[in-house]
Write an enzyme that holds these catalytic residues in place. Sequence first.
Site, short mmCIF file in Angstrom:
data_model
loop_
_atom_site.label_atom_id
_atom_site.label_comp_id
_atom_site.label_asym_id
_atom_site.label_seq_id
_atom_site.Cartn_x
_atom_site.Cartn_y
_atom_site.Cartn_z
CD GLU A 227 57.38 5.32 -9.49
OE1 GLU A 227 58.15 5.78 -8.63
OE2 GLU A 227 57.43 5.68 -10.68
CD GLU B 247 54.83 8.86 -12.14
OE1 GLU B 247 56.07 8.93 -12.15
OE2 GLU B 247 54.17 8.74 -11.09
C1 PNW Z 1 58.72 8.62 -9.96
N1 PNW Z 1 64.52 5.81 -9.13
O1 PNW Z 1 59.70 8.47 -8.99
C2 PNW Z 1 57.55 9.12 -9.16
O2 PNW Z 1 56.35 8.43 -9.34
C3 PNW Z 1 57.35 10.60 -9.22
O3 PNW Z 1 56.77 11.02 -8.02
C4 PNW Z 1 58.66 11.30 -9.50
O4 PNW Z 1 58.55 12.69 -9.45
C5 PNW Z 1 59.11 10.84 -10.89
O5 PNW Z 1 59.21 9.44 -10.97
C6 PNW Z 1 60.43 11.45 -11.33
O6 PNW Z 1 61.46 11.04 -10.48
C7 PNW Z 1 60.87 7.79 -9.12
O7 PNW Z 1 65.41 6.18 -8.35
C8 PNW Z 1 61.90 8.20 -8.29
O8 PNW Z 1 64.71 4.86 -9.93
C9 PNW Z 1 63.10 7.54 -8.31
C10 PNW Z 1 63.27 6.45 -9.14
C11 PNW Z 1 62.25 6.02 -9.96
C12 PNW Z 1 61.03 6.69 -9.95
#
Ligand code: PNW
Length: 453
Positions: A168, A346
Amino acid sequence: MNLSRTDFPPDFTFGVATSSYQIEGATQEDGRGQSIWDTFCHQPGRIRDGTTGEVACDHYHRWESDLDLIAGLGVDAYRFSLAWPRIQPLGVGAVNEKGLDFYECLVDGLLARGIRPYATLYHWDLPQALQDQGGWVNRDTAERFAEYAALVGTRLGDRLTSLATLNEPWCSSLLSYHLGAHAPGLKDRRLALAAAHHLLLGHGLALRTLRASGVQVPLGIVLNLNPTYAATEDPADQARALADDGYSNRWFLDPLLRGEYPADMWKLYGQDVPEIRPGDLELIREPLDFLGVNYYTRTVSTASGPVMPEEAEVTHMDWEVYPQGLSDLLVRLKREYPLPPLLIAENGAAYLDERTADGQVHDLERTRYLQTHLNAVAQAIQAGVDVRGYFVWSLLDNFEWAYGYSRRFGLFYTDYATQERLWKDSARWYRHFLNAPGNATPSPTPELETLSE
Ligand code: PNW
């Protein structure tokens, strides 16, 4: 919905995912250097519940029993990340052997249990020493990342099934340097776009270096993609949806798959665009053996910002549950881009899980979420999209970044007081789905409870 494993191609890979900082703890052990998340967590107000990843799920000490949990689920594969500061405490130079040993044991432990290792090199825990020199805003960080990638690739490449460079990059650049929600917590669009460019550059350099070192494992990158829908037909809403898509998705997809930044966004960003040197975009477009897609929700856009549709069902993150977004996204990717095979790296949901009087966690909503999203993947495959695997986020409740321990994404419930892991009903459901082909009845009914652990 009566979904079963037989609705997927026979060689389709099912797994579970985690990341290093979210589960390992042991941040001061065996020569690990400090990461930007150690720093960030100690700044007041950054993490909602004031916690850090210092202990997290104590996975660094409990990895063997955690591998037994994974094996107990009956998954084919486990996706995890390596902590760069364990391997190069200052982000540069010789390997800290104890750090690499940990991941070598983990990989060998997976193989011994018949679970295929899917590794990610960078899931946000940058060595603080590199941040002190600007982090991803400094172009040199891309070179350091390629060196780190080569160290890991040459040591573990022969035993990995898959190796992703970055998890990401949108989060490590825009969410971290523009929106300020993640480490290092800056709010500057120009710096964020420079960080994004150097992340992509680091990815391309790593692919070239790994391939030049003779590493044979399939190589790719993982993006979080957030499909955007205009709330109405109003041209102003439509325009905003296009810009939101540019910000979240196309800014990464276009350079990686087409070798160019999206022209509309480039214009919109004006003076904030990154400096591109000759050869950069060729590097960034280096062929991918796979593209990882992380999907959680969609965005509904209006001219004045995102809105939550009425009647929307939301998770504990306040993210809309919208499985159709996943099939739409996959079909759109195939229509608009030259694509390598895809992997859902994921997908999952946070819910307010509580142990009931019987000591169990009856997380029916999570099971439903997984079922409907797996169904969306099956539909996309039916429509001709080449998806090769699906990983549930996450194996166990863990450190959910800016939310600390207040959000639970796990198939296993983590009791942080004792570090006990408990099967949630969704974990039992996933095991049933995986191990009873043609017979995966939805919802954890009493009949499922009788399944032994
Ligand atoms: C992902 N947003 O994070 C990550 O790959 C993981 O580590 C995390 O635990 C999971 O999704 C759940 O949040 C994100 O703000 C964090 O759009 C924030 C965002 C997107 C993905």
